[in-house]
Design a protein around this motif. Sequence first.
Motif, PDB file in Angstrom:
ATOM      1  N   LEU A 228       0.833  -1.204   0.000  1.00  0.00           N
ATOM      2  CA  LEU A 228       0.000   0.000   0.000  1.00  0.00           C
ATOM      3  C   LEU A 228       0.868   1.255   0.000  1.00  0.00           C
ATOM      4  CD1 LEU A 228      -2.745   1.471   0.303  1.00  0.00           C
ATOM      5  CD2 LEU A 228      -2.462   1.210   2.781  1.00  0.00           C
ATOM      6  N   GLY A 229       1.906   1.259   0.846  1.00  0.00           N
ATOM      7  CA  GLY A 229       2.808   2.402   0.876  1.00  0.00           C
ATOM      8  C   GLY A 229       3.471   2.633  -0.475  1.00  0.00           C
ATOM      9  N   MET A 230       3.872   1.559  -1.139  1.00  0.00           N
ATOM     10  CA  MET A 230       4.488   1.686  -2.462  1.00  0.00           C
ATOM     11  C   MET A 230       3.498   2.261  -3.469  1.00  0.00           C
ATOM     12  SD  MET A 230       6.742  -1.850  -2.719  1.00  0.00           S
ATOM     13  CE  MET A 230       7.581  -1.295  -4.199  1.00  0.00           C
ATOM     14  N   VAL A 231       2.262   1.778  -3.424  1.00  0.00           N
ATOM     15  CA  VAL A 231       1.238   2.266  -4.352  1.00  0.00           C
ATOM     16  C   VAL A 231       0.951   3.751  -4.120  1.00  0.00           C
ATOM     17  CG1 VAL A 231      -1.211   2.093  -4.983  1.00  0.00           C
ATOM     18  CG2 VAL A 231       0.162   0.015  -4.706  1.00  0.00           C
ATOM     19  N   VAL A 232       0.829   4.136  -2.863  1.00  0.00           N
ATOM     20  CA  VAL A 232       0.572   5.536  -2.532  1.00  0.00           C
ATOM     21  C   VAL A 232       1.704   6.418  -3.041  1.00  0.00           C
ATOM     22  CG1 VAL A 232       0.402   7.197  -0.630  1.00  0.00           C
ATOM     23  CG2 VAL A 232      -0.910   5.064  -0.555  1.00  0.00           C
ATOM     24  N   MET A 233       2.957   5.986  -2.860  1.00  0.00           N
ATOM     25  CA  MET A 233       4.093   6.796  -3.275  1.00  0.00           C
ATOM     26  C   MET A 233       4.194   6.882  -4.786  1.00  0.00           C
ATOM     27  SD  MET A 233       6.318   8.623  -1.714  1.00  0.00           S
ATOM     28  CE  MET A 233       6.315   9.924  -2.939  1.00  0.00           C
ATOM     29  N   VAL A 234       3.944   5.793  -5.478  1.00  0.00           N
ATOM     30  CA  VAL A 234       3.950   5.823  -6.942  1.00  0.00           C
ATOM     31  C   VAL A 234       2.867   6.780  -7.450  1.00  0.00           C
ATOM     32  CG1 VAL A 234       3.456   4.479  -9.028  1.00  0.00           C
ATOM     33  CG2 VAL A 234       4.937   3.529  -7.246  1.00  0.00           C
ATOM     34  N   ASN A 235       1.713   6.752  -6.785  1.00  0.00           N
ATOM     35  CA  ASN A 235       0.623   7.637  -7.168  1.00  0.00           C
ATOM     36  C   ASN A 235       0.993   9.104  -6.979  1.00  0.00           C
ATOM     37  OD1 ASN A 235      -2.258   7.994  -7.935  1.00  0.00           O
ATOM     38  ND2 ASN A 235      -2.420   8.854  -5.881  1.00  0.00           N
ATOM     39  N   GLU A 236       1.924   9.380  -6.049  1.00  0.00           N
ATOM     40  CA  GLU A 236       2.316  10.758  -5.757  1.00  0.00           C
ATOM     41  C   GLU A 236       3.445  11.256  -6.646  1.00  0.00           C
ATOM     42  OE1 GLU A 236       0.761  12.936  -3.579  1.00  0.00           O
ATOM     43  OE2 GLU A 236      -0.666  11.279  -3.785  1.00  0.00           O
ATOM     44  N   LEU A 237       3.915  10.456  -7.589  1.00  0.00           N
ATOM     45  CA  LEU A 237       5.001  10.885  -8.457  1.00  0.00           C
ATOM     46  C   LEU A 237       4.610  12.092  -9.304  1.00  0.00           C
ATOM     47  CD1 LEU A 237       6.527   7.505  -9.704  1.00  0.00           C
ATOM     48  CD2 LEU A 237       7.469   9.101  -8.035  1.00  0.00           C
ATOM     49  N   THR A 238       3.328  12.217  -9.603  1.00  0.00           N
ATOM     50  CA  THR A 238       2.886  13.351 -10.417  1.00  0.00           C
ATOM     51  C   THR A 238       2.966  14.666  -9.649  1.00  0.00           C
ATOM     52  OG1 THR A 238       0.588  12.889  -9.754  1.00  0.00           O
ATOM     53  CG2 THR A 238       1.345  11.933 -11.820  1.00  0.00           C
ATOM     54  N   THR A 239       3.082  14.615  -8.324  1.00  0.00           N
ATOM     55  CA  THR A 239       3.175  15.842  -7.529  1.00  0.00           C
ATOM     56  C   THR A 239       4.531  15.925  -6.826  1.00  0.00           C
ATOM     57  OG1 THR A 239       2.152  14.757  -5.608  1.00  0.00           O
ATOM     58  CG2 THR A 239       0.684  15.866  -7.154  1.00  0.00           C
ATOM     59  N   ALA A 240       5.542  15.245  -7.391  1.00  0.00           N
ATOM     60  CA  ALA A 240       6.846  15.139  -6.728  1.00  0.00           C
ATOM     61  C   ALA A 240       7.819  16.226  -7.167  1.00  0.00           C
ATOM     62  CB  ALA A 240       7.450  13.761  -6.991  1.00  0.00           C
ATOM     63  N   LEU A 241       7.325  17.415  -7.526  1.00  0.00           N
ATOM     64  CA  LEU A 241       8.204  18.489  -7.977  1.00  0.00           C
ATOM     65  C   LEU A 241       9.308  18.810  -6.962  1.00  0.00           C
ATOM     66  CD1 LEU A 241       8.989  20.698  -9.981  1.00  0.00           C
ATOM     67  CD2 LEU A 241       7.262  22.181  -8.918  1.00  0.00           C
ATOM     68  N   PRO A 242       9.005  18.894  -5.643  1.00  0.00           N
ATOM     69  CA  PRO A 242      10.101  19.177  -4.698  1.00  0.00           C
ATOM     70  C   PRO A 242      11.230  18.142  -4.757  1.00  0.00           C
ATOM     71  CG  PRO A 242       7.979  19.513  -3.636  1.00  0.00           C
ATOM     72  CD  PRO A 242       7.700  18.867  -4.958  1.00  0.00           C
ATOM     73  N   TYR A 243      10.871  16.885  -4.914  1.00  0.00           N
ATOM     74  CA  TYR A 243      11.889  15.836  -4.977  1.00  0.00           C
ATOM     75  C   TYR A 243      12.738  15.987  -6.230  1.00  0.00           C
ATOM     76  CZ  TYR A 243      13.770  11.209  -3.737  1.00  0.00           C
ATOM     77  OH  TYR A 243      14.574  10.168  -3.341  1.00  0.00           O
ATOM     78  N   PHE A 244      12.095  16.329  -7.346  1.00  0.00           N
ATOM     79  CA  PHE A 244      12.830  16.547  -8.588  1.00  0.00           C
ATOM     80  C   PHE A 244      13.787  17.727  -8.447  1.00  0.00           C
ATOM     81  CE2 PHE A 244       8.875  14.711 -10.820  1.00  0.00           C
ATOM     82  CZ  PHE A 244       9.337  13.419 -10.631  1.00  0.00           C
ATOM     83  N   VAL A 245      13.340  18.772  -7.760  1.00  0.00           N
ATOM     84  CA  VAL A 245      14.206  19.932  -7.517  1.00  0.00           C
ATOM     85  C   VAL A 245      15.403  19.523  -6.666  1.00  0.00           C
ATOM     86  CG1 VAL A 245      14.348  22.190  -6.385  1.00  0.00           C
ATOM     87  CG2 VAL A 245      12.342  21.620  -7.762  1.00  0.00           C
ATOM     88  N   ALA A 246      15.140  18.715  -5.622  1.00  0.00           N
ATOM     89  CA  ALA A 246      16.220  18.258  -4.754  1.00  0.00           C
ATOM     90  C   ALA A 246      17.230  17.418  -5.535  1.00  0.00           C
ATOM     91  CB  ALA A 246      15.646  17.448  -3.593  1.00  0.00           C
ATOM     92  N   ILE A 247      16.747  16.529  -6.393  1.00  0.00           N
ATOM     93  CA  ILE A 247      17.635  15.686  -7.195  1.00  0.00           C
ATOM     94  C   ILE A 247      18.459  16.540  -8.152  1.00  0.00           C
ATOM     95  CG2 ILE A 247      17.667  13.922  -9.005  1.00  0.00           C
ATOM     96  CD1 ILE A 247      15.274  12.629  -7.546  1.00  0.00           C
ATOM     97  N   GLU A 248      17.833  17.568  -8.706  1.00  0.00           N
ATOM     98  CA  GLU A 248      18.566  18.481  -9.595  1.00  0.00           C
ATOM     99  C   GLU A 248      19.675  19.194  -8.834  1.00  0.00           C
ATOM    100  OE1 GLU A 248      19.658  22.347 -11.028  1.00  0.00           O
ATOM    101  OE2 GLU A 248      18.224  22.054  -9.403  1.00  0.00           O
TER     102      GLU A 248
END
Length: 226
Positions: free
Chosen positions: A119-139
């Motif tokens: 369930l946790g994996m599914v929830v996190m995958v579903n949140e990839l579309t709103t993961a802009l902060p994480y993408f900024v951090a990776i950049e």
Amino acid sequence: MSLSLIVALIGIAVADSLNPSLFVAQFYLLTTPKPTARILSYIAGILTVNYFGGVLLLGGARVLFADFIASLNHTTLYGVQLVVGLLILGFGLWMRAQAAETTEVKKPFSLRPIHTFALGMVVMVNELTTALPYFVAIERIAQADVGVVGGLALLLLYNAVFSLPLFGFLVFALVYRQHFAETLAKINRWMQVWMPRFIKYGSIAFGGVLSANAALMLTTGVGLFG
């Protein structure tokens, strides 16, 4: 690996961690009998997707970012930053800071830890579309060029900070079990009212700073931070 990078990543992780969608299923699991193992496996599922997804993105981002930067001159680079900043600022100005609608709980088909992990994996995958902060951090990590070990360590730091509210709610529920249901309802109401405002005004602030920095670099050659 600079202190400013670490502080920036911690700040981004704190903002990223305050995602109501991550807490909806957790709040449901906290109302079940003896929830500790379920919550820990749920959090483990979230972090597994977030961390290893970040590793994959960072691996690609290093090459893509280096090639992309090498192909840009000063004007183009800060022109892109200005456009991104204005888009984020525009989103913040456009967004309505009203109470969010309650998200439907994604209930697992069973409460066994292996299934709440999924369930946790599914929830996190579903949140990839709103993961802009994480993408900024990776950049930011890719731009810093801290090497493989440094990148993995910074991703670990990011995810540790990202997970703090999830663990915090578990500790709170265990310590204040008798009053948890009432407090949980208050937390839900608070998040529905204040999270849209946090996102709105946070976007305005971040977009404004990004835009101002790019504009100053383009016109004077000196940004906000040096």
